[in-house]
Write a protein that holds these residues in place. Structure first.
Motif, PDB file in Angstrom:
ATOM      1  N   TRP A 157       0.856  -1.188   0.000  1.00 27.38           N
ATOM      2  CA  TRP A 157       0.000   0.000   0.000  1.00 27.38           C
ATOM      3  C   TRP A 157       0.888   1.232   0.000  1.00 27.38           C
ATOM      4  O   TRP A 157       1.782   1.363   0.827  1.00 27.38           O
ATOM      5  CB  TRP A 157      -0.884  -0.009   1.245  1.00 27.38           C
TER       6      TRP A 157
ATOM      7  N   GLU B 140      -2.377   6.417  -2.004  1.00 27.77           N
ATOM      8  CA  GLU B 140      -3.516   5.638  -1.526  1.00 27.77           C
ATOM      9  C   GLU B 140      -3.918   4.554  -2.525  1.00 27.77           C
ATOM     10  O   GLU B 140      -5.073   4.429  -2.909  1.00 27.77           O
ATOM     11  CB  GLU B 140      -4.695   6.547  -1.182  1.00 27.77           C
TER      12      GLU B 140
ATOM     13  N   VAL C  82       1.024   4.922   0.813  1.00 28.38           N
ATOM     14  CA  VAL C  82       0.287   5.871   1.632  1.00 28.38           C
ATOM     15  C   VAL C  82       0.094   7.199   0.904  1.00 28.38           C
ATOM     16  O   VAL C  82      -0.944   7.829   1.023  1.00 28.38           O
ATOM     17  CB  VAL C  82       1.015   6.095   2.988  1.00 28.38           C
TER      18      VAL C  82
END
Length: 57
Positions: free
Chosen positions: A18, A23, A20
């Protein structure tokens, strides 16, 4: 977050990454072992208090 924008799971059977900052999930590199905790080691499922949001700063 210690300056790292990419997160990955350490749960058995999971291999997601993932970002950040954007997103988004993405396919990441093959990581060196260990890639998860031992399946015999209990996960945090019953360790997180139900009122966990009250404990956040």
């Amino acid at each position: 977050m210690a300056g790292h924008s990419v997160l990955t799971s350490f749960e058995p059977g999971e291999s997601w990454f993932w970002d950040v900052e954007t997103e988004t999930f993405f396919e990441g590199p093959q990581l060196s072992p260990p890639t998860s905790r031992p399946e015999s080691q209990p996960g945090p499922k019953d360790k997180v208090p139900t009122d966990r949001r009250r404990h956040l700063h």
